[in-house]
Design a protein around this motif. Sequence first.
Motif, PDB file in Angstrom:
ATOM      1  N   TRP A   1      26.124  83.706  39.714  1.00  0.00           N
ATOM      2  CA  TRP A   1      27.552  83.390  39.923  1.00  0.00           C
ATOM      3  C   TRP A   1      28.357  83.723  38.651  1.00  0.00           C
ATOM      4  O   TRP A   1      29.425  84.322  38.713  1.00  0.00           O
ATOM      5  CB  TRP A   1      27.717  81.900  40.294  1.00  0.00           C
ATOM      6  N   ILE A   2      27.802  83.339  37.489  1.00  0.00           N
ATOM      7  CA  ILE A   2      28.536  83.589  36.239  1.00  0.00           C
ATOM      8  C   ILE A   2      28.668  85.101  35.997  1.00  0.00           C
ATOM      9  O   ILE A   2      29.730  85.592  35.578  1.00  0.00           O
ATOM     10  CB  ILE A   2      27.826  82.936  35.015  1.00  0.00           C
ATOM     11  N   ILE A   3      27.588  85.839  36.259  1.00  0.00           N
ATOM     12  CA  ILE A   3      27.644  87.298  36.059  1.00  0.00           C
ATOM     13  C   ILE A   3      28.757  87.891  36.941  1.00  0.00           C
ATOM     14  O   ILE A   3      29.557  88.700  36.479  1.00  0.00           O
ATOM     15  CB  ILE A   3      26.265  87.939  36.346  1.00  0.00           C
ATOM     16  N   ASP A   4      28.839  87.456  38.196  1.00  0.00           N
ATOM     17  CA  ASP A   4      29.922  87.927  39.077  1.00  0.00           C
ATOM     18  C   ASP A   4      31.286  87.556  38.501  1.00  0.00           C
ATOM     19  O   ASP A   4      32.218  88.351  38.501  1.00  0.00           O
ATOM     20  CB  ASP A   4      29.803  87.305  40.484  1.00  0.00           C
ATOM     21  N   TRP A   5      31.378  86.324  38.021  1.00  0.00           N
ATOM     22  CA  TRP A   5      32.657  85.840  37.462  1.00  0.00           C
ATOM     23  C   TRP A   5      33.045  86.706  36.256  1.00  0.00           C
ATOM     24  O   TRP A   5      34.202  87.145  36.137  1.00  0.00           O
ATOM     25  CB  TRP A   5      32.526  84.365  37.053  1.00  0.00           C
ATOM     26  N   LEU A   6      32.072  86.962  35.379  1.00  0.00           N
ATOM     27  CA  LEU A   6      32.378  87.750  34.179  1.00  0.00           C
ATOM     28  C   LEU A   6      32.738  89.193  34.554  1.00  0.00           C
ATOM     29  O   LEU A   6      33.649  89.783  33.959  1.00  0.00           O
ATOM     30  CB  LEU A   6      31.191  87.736  33.203  1.00  0.00           C
ATOM     31  N   ASN A   7      32.037  89.760  35.522  1.00  0.00           N
ATOM     32  CA  ASN A   7      32.361  91.117  35.972  1.00  0.00           C
ATOM     33  C   ASN A   7      33.821  91.226  36.387  1.00  0.00           C
ATOM     34  O   ASN A   7      34.483  92.223  36.126  1.00  0.00           O
ATOM     35  CB  ASN A   7      31.476  91.500  37.167  1.00  0.00           C
ATOM     36  N   LEU A   8      34.289  90.167  37.010  1.00  0.00           N
ATOM     37  CA  LEU A   8      35.652  90.152  37.525  1.00  0.00           C
ATOM     38  C   LEU A   8      36.681  89.872  36.428  1.00  0.00           C
ATOM     39  O   LEU A   8      37.724  90.513  36.337  1.00  0.00           O
ATOM     40  CB  LEU A   8      35.733  89.058  38.605  1.00  0.00           C
ATOM     41  N   HIS A   9      36.372  88.884  35.563  1.00  0.00           N
ATOM     42  CA  HIS A   9      37.397  88.379  34.640  1.00  0.00           C
ATOM     43  C   HIS A   9      37.189  88.795  33.196  1.00  0.00           C
ATOM     44  O   HIS A   9      38.122  88.728  32.396  1.00  0.00           O
ATOM     45  CB  HIS A   9      37.446  86.850  34.680  1.00  0.00           C
ATOM     46  N   SER A  10      35.976  89.140  32.814  1.00  0.00           N
ATOM     47  CA  SER A  10      35.718  89.391  31.395  1.00  0.00           C
ATOM     48  C   SER A  10      34.567  90.391  31.221  1.00  0.00           C
ATOM     49  O   SER A  10      33.551  90.093  30.600  1.00  0.00           O
ATOM     50  CB  SER A  10      35.381  88.045  30.728  1.00  0.00           C
ATOM     51  N   PRO A  11      34.734  91.618  31.792  1.00  0.00           N
ATOM     52  CA  PRO A  11      33.614  92.573  31.805  1.00  0.00           C
ATOM     53  C   PRO A  11      33.100  92.929  30.400  1.00  0.00           C
ATOM     54  O   PRO A  11      31.922  93.242  30.238  1.00  0.00           O
ATOM     55  CB  PRO A  11      34.197  93.798  32.515  1.00  0.00           C
ATOM     56  N   ASN A  12      33.983  92.805  29.397  1.00  0.00           N
ATOM     57  CA  ASN A  12      33.540  93.105  28.030  1.00  0.00           C
ATOM     58  C   ASN A  12      32.402  92.205  27.569  1.00  0.00           C
ATOM     59  O   ASN A  12      31.570  92.610  26.754  1.00  0.00           O
ATOM     60  CB  ASN A  12      34.690  92.959  27.033  1.00  0.00           C
ATOM     61  N   SER A  13      32.388  90.968  28.079  1.00  0.00           N
ATOM     62  CA  SER A  13      31.332  90.033  27.675  1.00  0.00           C
ATOM     63  C   SER A  13      29.971  90.602  28.042  1.00  0.00           C
ATOM     64  O   SER A  13      29.020  90.526  27.269  1.00  0.00           O
ATOM     65  CB  SER A  13      31.492  88.698  28.391  1.00  0.00           C
ATOM     66  N   LEU A  14      29.878  91.188  29.244  1.00  0.00           N
ATOM     67  CA  LEU A  14      28.589  91.701  29.705  1.00  0.00           C
ATOM     68  C   LEU A  14      28.224  93.013  29.018  1.00  0.00           C
ATOM     69  O   LEU A  14      27.042  93.337  28.863  1.00  0.00           O
ATOM     70  CB  LEU A  14      28.613  91.892  31.223  1.00  0.00           C
ATOM     71  N   SER A  15      29.232  93.750  28.563  1.00  0.00           N
ATOM     72  CA  SER A  15      28.917  95.044  27.939  1.00  0.00           C
ATOM     73  C   SER A  15      28.146  94.841  26.632  1.00  0.00           C
ATOM     74  O   SER A  15      27.504  95.758  26.133  1.00  0.00           O
ATOM     75  CB  SER A  15      30.191  95.865  27.721  1.00  0.00           C
ATOM     76  N   ARG A  16      28.183  93.590  26.114  1.00  0.00           N
ATOM     77  CA  ARG A  16      27.399  93.334  24.892  1.00  0.00           C
ATOM     78  C   ARG A  16      25.907  93.509  25.109  1.00  0.00           C
ATOM     79  O   ARG A  16      25.146  93.654  24.169  1.00  0.00           O
ATOM     80  CB  ARG A  16      27.657  91.914  24.387  1.00  0.00           C
ATOM     81  N   TYR A  17      25.467  93.448  26.355  1.00  0.00           N
ATOM     82  CA  TYR A  17      24.041  93.647  26.620  1.00  0.00           C
ATOM     83  C   TYR A  17      23.630  95.116  26.552  1.00  0.00           C
ATOM     84  O   TYR A  17      22.455  95.443  26.565  1.00  0.00           O
ATOM     85  CB  TYR A  17      23.661  93.062  27.986  1.00  0.00           C
TER      86      TYR A  17
END
Length: 276
Positions: free
Chosen positions: A207-223
């Motif tokens: 759920w959080i990954i979906d939320w971040l994809n929508l609202h804060s994709p930069n957070s996930l790009s750190r991976y």
Amino acid sequence: MSIQWFPGHMAKTRRLLLEQLKWVDVVLELADARIPVSSRNPMLNNLLGNKARLLLLNKADLADSNWTSKWLKHLKELSPVYAVSATTGVGVKQIVPELERMVLAKQAKQAEKGIRPQMIKVMIVGIPNIGKSSLINQLTGGAQAKVGNKPGVTRGNQWVRIHERVELLDTPGMLWPKFDDVEVGKKLAALGAIKDDVFDIEELSNWIIDWLNLHSPNSLSRYKIEESEVTLESLGRKRGCLIHGGRVDTLKAAQIFLRDLRMGQLGPITMDHLDK
Ligand SMILES: Nc1nc2c(ncn2[C@@H]2O[C@H](COP(=O)(O)OP(=O)(O)OP(=O)(O)O)[C@@H](O)[C@H]2O)c(=O)[nH]1
Ligand SMILES: [Mg+2]
């Protein structure tokens, strides 16, 4: 998935708060700067009545500072509010002067009756793991209160002197019996206010990954997962969470992901957004 956590010790905390309230001049309410609405206990309005309240948005070092400024502007229309960090100490120096300001009128009335200024009694309240004990330690410059990176460390109430004229009561973290909005429960669980064994951490992480994809994709790009989208599968593979047959241990991946999110490894994040 709907998450709830209101164990018996929280019902007990609610009774303790009520009992202690009569001794208290100001309630110091700690909310999480990353979820300034979802981390505020709606029961407090009834419990505290019209007791003076100072709101602190703690863990501001982990929140998106643009959102924090917007929230401060919005919230200060209702009560005094500061953004602080109990671990770095940022903003903490403003607390005692503000508490003194808040009791000035009350003390002036007492002075008229010939009563000398009393100790300012402050009760600190907030959700589990928000940093109540850390703040007390930051204010006293010592390790007066027991701190831990999991919800439910403080049990029972303890008064601590934080300044020559201010005494503070640490209280155990408290949630409320039902989250009317299921997202509130998920955000609280995401940021560590709910014991991890009362929900499915893989489901929550998805759920959080979906939320971040929508609202804060930069957070996930750190991976730095370039070849595919970020999922527990791709993240686990990248981090070497493998079980026999080369399969990914998605539970381990979810644990790593939640730890990264909570510790700020994905960068500053604010998960409650203002509509305007
Ligand atoms: N980055 C960051 N971490 C913080 C801050 N305040 C507290 N923490 C961390 O959050 C965790 C919980 O802190 P505590 O002070 O034990 O929280 P508490 O509200 O007393 O928790 P309970 O007693 O369980 O209700 C610890 O790992 C702290 O180091 C902050 O402002 N910034
Ligand atoms: Mg504590």
